[in-house]
Design a protein around this motif. Structure first.
Motif, mmCIF file in Angstrom:
data_model
loop_
_atom_site.group_PDB
_atom_site.id
_atom_site.type_symbol
_atom_site.label_atom_id
_atom_site.label_comp_id
_atom_site.label_asym_id
_atom_site.label_seq_id
_atom_site.Cartn_x
_atom_site.Cartn_y
_atom_site.Cartn_z
ATOM 1 N N THR A 180 10.193 4.414 -1.015
ATOM 2 C CA THR A 180 9.070 5.333 -1.204
ATOM 3 C C THR A 180 9.539 6.783 -1.317
ATOM 4 O OG1 THR A 180 8.657 5.332 1.184
ATOM 5 C CG2 THR A 180 7.339 3.842 -0.162
ATOM 6 N N ILE A 181 10.608 7.140 -0.594
ATOM 7 C CA ILE A 181 11.161 8.491 -0.738
ATOM 8 C C ILE A 181 11.695 8.682 -2.152
ATOM 9 C CG2 ILE A 181 13.078 9.984 -0.037
ATOM 10 C CD1 ILE A 181 12.659 8.833 2.829
ATOM 11 N N ALA A 182 12.399 7.683 -2.652
ATOM 12 C CA ALA A 182 12.942 7.763 -4.008
ATOM 13 C C ALA A 182 11.821 7.861 -5.042
ATOM 14 C CB ALA A 182 13.835 6.566 -4.296
ATOM 15 N N ILE A 183 10.734 7.143 -4.833
ATOM 16 C CA ILE A 183 9.603 7.209 -5.779
ATOM 17 C C ILE A 183 9.003 8.602 -5.780
ATOM 18 C CG2 ILE A 183 7.255 6.406 -6.253
ATOM 19 C CD1 ILE A 183 8.116 3.642 -5.227
ATOM 20 N N SER A 234 0.824 -1.205 0.000
ATOM 21 C CA SER A 234 0.000 0.000 0.000
ATOM 22 C C SER A 234 0.862 1.262 0.000
ATOM 23 C CB SER A 234 -0.921 -0.017 1.217
ATOM 24 O OG SER A 234 -1.674 1.162 1.285
ATOM 25 N N GLN A 235 1.938 1.246 0.772
ATOM 26 C CA GLN A 235 2.834 2.405 0.843
ATOM 27 C C GLN A 235 3.501 2.658 -0.506
ATOM 28 O OE1 GLN A 235 5.407 2.349 4.259
ATOM 29 N NE2 GLN A 235 6.795 3.851 3.408
ATOM 30 N N ILE A 236 3.943 1.601 -1.158
ATOM 31 C CA ILE A 236 4.582 1.744 -2.472
ATOM 32 C C ILE A 236 3.559 2.208 -3.510
ATOM 33 C CG2 ILE A 236 5.634 0.445 -4.377
ATOM 34 C CD1 ILE A 236 7.166 -1.127 -2.245
ATOM 35 N N TYR A 237 2.361 1.652 -3.464
ATOM 36 C CA TYR A 237 1.323 2.061 -4.418
ATOM 37 C C TYR A 237 0.986 3.540 -4.246
ATOM 38 C CZ TYR A 237 -3.096 2.576 -6.811
ATOM 39 O OH TYR A 237 -4.084 3.035 -7.637
ATOM 40 N N SER A 238 0.878 3.986 -2.992
ATOM 41 C CA SER A 238 0.557 5.396 -2.730
ATOM 42 C C SER A 238 1.650 6.315 -3.263
ATOM 43 C CB SER A 238 0.365 5.633 -1.236
ATOM 44 O OG SER A 238 -0.733 4.903 -0.758
ATOM 45 N N ALA A 239 2.913 5.935 -3.042
ATOM 46 C CA ALA A 239 4.022 6.741 -3.554
ATOM 47 C C ALA A 239 4.022 6.754 -5.084
ATOM 48 C CB ALA A 239 5.341 6.201 -3.016
ATOM 49 N N PRO A 271 0.722 7.188 -16.269
ATOM 50 C CA PRO A 271 0.146 6.088 -15.480
ATOM 51 C C PRO A 271 1.232 5.443 -14.612
ATOM 52 C CG PRO A 271 0.434 5.398 -17.754
ATOM 53 C CD PRO A 271 0.791 6.864 -17.689
ATOM 54 N N ILE A 272 0.824 4.702 -13.618
ATOM 55 C CA ILE A 272 1.768 3.967 -12.778
ATOM 56 C C ILE A 272 2.488 2.956 -13.670
ATOM 57 C CG2 ILE A 272 1.968 2.346 -10.850
ATOM 58 C CD1 ILE A 272 -0.401 3.745 -9.550
ATOM 59 N N PRO A 273 3.820 2.869 -13.566
ATOM 60 C CA PRO A 273 4.573 1.942 -14.433
ATOM 61 C C PRO A 273 4.063 0.504 -14.310
ATOM 62 C CG PRO A 273 6.078 3.366 -13.258
ATOM 63 C CD PRO A 273 4.711 3.603 -12.675
ATOM 64 N N ASN A 274 4.082 -0.160 -15.452
ATOM 65 C CA ASN A 274 3.645 -1.540 -15.509
ATOM 66 C C ASN A 274 4.837 -2.404 -15.868
ATOM 67 O OD1 ASN A 274 1.598 -3.294 -15.118
ATOM 68 N ND2 ASN A 274 0.483 -2.776 -16.989
ATOM 69 N N LYS A 320 1.435 6.296 -7.061
ATOM 70 C CA LYS A 320 0.266 7.079 -7.506
ATOM 71 C C LYS A 320 0.580 8.566 -7.430
ATOM 72 C CE LYS A 320 -4.503 7.360 -7.866
ATOM 73 N NZ LYS A 320 -4.494 8.320 -8.970
ATOM 74 N N PHE A 321 1.252 8.973 -6.344
ATOM 75 C CA PHE A 321 1.645 10.376 -6.196
ATOM 76 C C PHE A 321 2.566 10.801 -7.339
ATOM 77 C CE2 PHE A 321 4.899 13.373 -4.805
ATOM 78 C CZ PHE A 321 4.119 14.461 -4.457
ATOM 79 N N ALA A 322 3.585 10.001 -7.616
ATOM 80 C CA ALA A 322 4.539 10.333 -8.668
ATOM 81 C C ALA A 322 3.875 10.317 -10.049
ATOM 82 C CB ALA A 322 5.720 9.370 -8.636
ATOM 83 N N ALA A 323 2.996 9.357 -10.272
ATOM 84 C CA ALA A 323 2.304 9.269 -11.558
ATOM 85 C C ALA A 323 1.394 10.481 -11.769
ATOM 86 C CB ALA A 323 1.497 7.973 -11.631
#
Length: 113
Positions: A69-72, A32-37, A48-51, A39-42
């Motif tokens: 997550t900081i790097a994202i 969830s934390q990675i997805y949120s980061a 779109p979020i990279p696939n 989504k923020f970057a996208a």
């Protein structure tokens, strides 16, 4: 006398169990934390979020997840892949301090596509 021995034994066991250890994050929380980061970057970049998505397979170490997550969130546009520090979430042991000669800002700009 037995009560004091019991209390002393309890305190010793408590101190041993509460000593410093590796902080790990539950797999679902980490995902969830990675997805949120991501989504923020996208959203920031208008991409779109990279696939394929970055999948968390085991409980990652908290520090490594935080670095990912900081790097994202600090990634530059276009957001086409995940930053190199995200590979740290797959390590089973702590990485320790980042050596002085490594520039985290430059490493985090390298995207894995």
């Amino acid at each position: 006398m037995r009560f004091h021995t019991f209390v002393l034994l309890f305190l010793i066991l408590f101190v041993i169990n509460c000593g410093p250890g590796i902080d790990r994050v539950d797999t679902n929380d980490a995902q969830s934390q990675i997805y949120s980061a991501a989504k923020f970057a996208a959203d920031k970049c208008g991409n779109p979020i990279p696939n394929p998505p970055l999948l968390v397979l085991n409980k990652p170490i908290q520090r490594n997840l935080d670095l990912c997550t900081i790097a994202i969130t600090r990634t530059e546009c276009p957001f086409l892949g995940y930053p190199l520090p995200c590979t740290l979430i797959y390590l089973e042991q702590e990485t320790g301090e980042i050596p002085w000669y490594l520039n985290f800002n430059e490493i985090s700009k390298t995207q894995i596509k």
